[in-house]
Design a protein around this motif. Structure first.
Motif, short mmCIF file in Angstrom:
data_model
loop_
_atom_site.label_atom_id
_atom_site.label_comp_id
_atom_site.label_asym_id
_atom_site.label_seq_id
_atom_site.Cartn_x
_atom_site.Cartn_y
_atom_site.Cartn_z
N LEU A 61 0.85 -1.19 0.00
CA LEU A 61 0.00 0.00 0.00
C LEU A 61 0.88 1.24 0.00
CD1 LEU A 61 -2.58 -1.09 2.73
CD2 LEU A 61 -2.93 -1.07 0.25
N THR A 62 0.39 2.28 -0.63
CA THR A 62 1.05 3.59 -0.55
C THR A 62 0.05 4.60 -0.01
OG1 THR A 62 0.46 4.07 -2.86
CG2 THR A 62 2.62 3.07 -2.45
N TYR A 63 0.59 5.70 0.57
CA TYR A 63 -0.26 6.68 1.25
C TYR A 63 0.06 8.08 0.72
CZ TYR A 63 -0.74 2.85 4.60
OH TYR A 63 -0.97 1.63 5.19
N ALA A 64 -0.95 8.88 0.67
CA ALA A 64 -0.78 10.29 0.30
C ALA A 64 -1.67 11.13 1.21
CB ALA A 64 -1.16 10.52 -1.17
N GLY A 65 -1.06 12.08 1.95
CA GLY A 65 -1.86 12.99 2.77
C GLY A 65 -1.55 12.98 4.24
N PHE A 66 -0.60 12.20 4.69
CA PHE A 66 -0.26 12.22 6.11
C PHE A 66 0.27 13.61 6.50
CE2 PHE A 66 0.08 7.45 6.25
CZ PHE A 66 -0.81 7.28 7.30
N ARG A 67 -0.09 14.05 7.69
CA ARG A 67 0.37 15.33 8.23
C ARG A 67 1.32 15.11 9.40
NH1 ARG A 67 -3.00 19.60 6.57
NH2 ARG A 67 -3.99 18.98 4.61
N LEU A 68 2.13 16.12 9.63
CA LEU A 68 2.98 16.17 10.84
C LEU A 68 3.87 14.93 10.95
CD1 LEU A 68 0.23 17.43 13.32
CD2 LEU A 68 1.91 18.81 12.07
N GLU A 69 4.37 14.47 9.81
CA GLU A 69 5.28 13.33 9.78
C GLU A 69 4.66 12.06 10.35
OE1 GLU A 69 8.95 14.41 11.62
OE2 GLU A 69 9.46 15.89 10.09
N GLU A 70 3.34 11.99 10.33
CA GLU A 70 2.67 10.77 10.78
C GLU A 70 2.76 9.71 9.68
OE1 GLU A 70 -0.64 12.57 13.88
OE2 GLU A 70 -1.25 12.13 11.81
N GLY A 71 2.44 8.48 10.06
CA GLY A 71 2.49 7.36 9.13
C GLY A 71 1.44 6.32 9.48
N PRO A 72 1.49 5.16 8.83
CA PRO A 72 0.50 4.12 9.07
C PRO A 72 0.37 3.71 10.53
CG PRO A 72 1.78 3.61 7.12
CD PRO A 72 2.43 4.80 7.75
N ALA A 73 1.46 3.78 11.28
CA ALA A 73 1.40 3.39 12.69
C ALA A 73 0.53 4.33 13.51
CB ALA A 73 2.81 3.32 13.27
N ASP A 74 0.24 5.53 13.00
CA ASP A 74 -0.57 6.49 13.73
C ASP A 74 -2.06 6.33 13.46
OD1 ASP A 74 1.56 8.19 14.99
OD2 ASP A 74 2.14 8.41 12.89
N LEU A 75 -2.42 5.40 12.59
CA LEU A 75 -3.84 5.14 12.31
C LEU A 75 -4.42 4.27 13.42
CD1 LEU A 75 -3.55 4.35 8.49
CD2 LEU A 75 -4.22 6.53 9.54
N HIS A 76 -5.72 4.43 13.64
CA HIS A 76 -6.39 3.61 14.66
C HIS A 76 -6.51 2.16 14.20
CE1 HIS A 76 -7.06 7.09 17.02
NE2 HIS A 76 -8.00 7.62 16.23
N ALA A 77 -6.66 1.94 12.90
CA ALA A 77 -6.74 0.59 12.35
C ALA A 77 -5.91 0.55 11.08
CB ALA A 77 -8.19 0.21 12.06
#
Length: 267
Positions: A61-77
């Motif tokens: 998976l790739t992501y676009a739109g994370f803020r404040l240097e957040e990443g997948p680990a900062d998601l609730h699920a």
């Protein structure tokens, strides 16, 4: 305070005024409502490819739109990529879907990907063969390398033809055994490999015969003079034959050898 990053949702901001001259000036407080909208986050499934019969590869998976240097680990699920394709799925294109993702501070959009299953490589190879000259061709065989999921010629219906230019009258030498059939079949890309039919000459029997001694008129040709031999099993016939009484004079006696194995030994 200034610089605070508020999570998404409704918040109350309070502004407190403290005067420099509190004796003559009263302090004050101002309250304001503020709403922090979720940021847009897009989770995209990558397109991947594999060969028919292989296990599915990882589905990144790739992501676009994370803020404040957040990443997948900062998601609730954490999102999950999945596909309907299995090891036995036929060649074709299958969807990859993204599910399970959740986050308070983001509005999530998912973009599906595709899994493309390409044909497996199948090699059909003729088997080498051997025969003696003046004999019919043997039944030609073949083997196939690259089958997947336990499949065979019979189960897939792949029809191939084996052929060779050699006939019974062909002289000794090598002859190509060809394999012909469809190059694209079911879930396979098919290639064909030839083999060689070796047409071997018959062995030449080595013959020997001690020169017969002279006869006196009236004597018959007998085994003591008709005693040719060969280095292969077989039988001799003589002309004139045993029991013949030859007239006075010089004569030529012929020995004819018939091998016991006429397929492999020449007469």
């Amino acid at each position: 305070p200034t610089g605070t990053v508020l999570p998404a949702g409704d918040h109350v901001l309070r502004v407190l005024f403290v005067p420099d001259d509190p004796i003559n000036v009263a302090g004050a407080e101002v309250v304001a409502d503020v709403t922090v909208m979720p940021a847009q986050l897009t989770v995209m499934a990558s397109d991947v490819t594999r060969v028919y019969g292989d296990a599915n590869p990882d589905l990144p998976l790739t992501y676009a739109g994370f803020r404040l240097e957040e990443g997948p680990a900062d998601l609730h699920a954490v999102p999950l990529a999945s596909t309907t394709a299995t090891t036995t799925s036929a060649t074709g294109v299958y969807p990859i879907t993204v599910t399970g993702v959740a986050a308070t501070n983001y509005t999530i959009a998912t973009v599906p990907g595709t899994l493309t299953i390409t044909p497996a490589e199948l090699i059909v190879r003729a088997d080498s063969a051997w025969r003696r000259v003046a004999q019919p061709n043997p039944a030609f065989g073949l083997s196939a390398m690259g089958w997947r999921n336990g499949e065979t010629l019979a189960s897939t219906g792949l029809s191939v033809v084996l052929s060779c230019d050699a006939v019974a009258e062909s002289p000794p030498g090598p002859y190509v055994i060809r394999v012909d059939g469809p190059t694209d079949w079911a879930d396979y890309t098919v290639s064909f490999e030839t083999a060689i039919l070796t047409v071997a000459p018959r062995e030449e029997a080595a013959l020997a015969w001690d020169e017969p001694t002279s006869l006196t008129y009236g004597e018959t040709l007998a085994a003591d003079r008709l005693n040719a031999w060969a280095d292969h099993d077989g039988a001799f016939a003589y002309e004139p034959s045993a029991g013949t009484v030859l007239p006075v004079g010089d004569h030529v006696v012929y020995a004819f050898f018939t091998p016991a194995d006429p397929i492999n030994v020449a007469a």
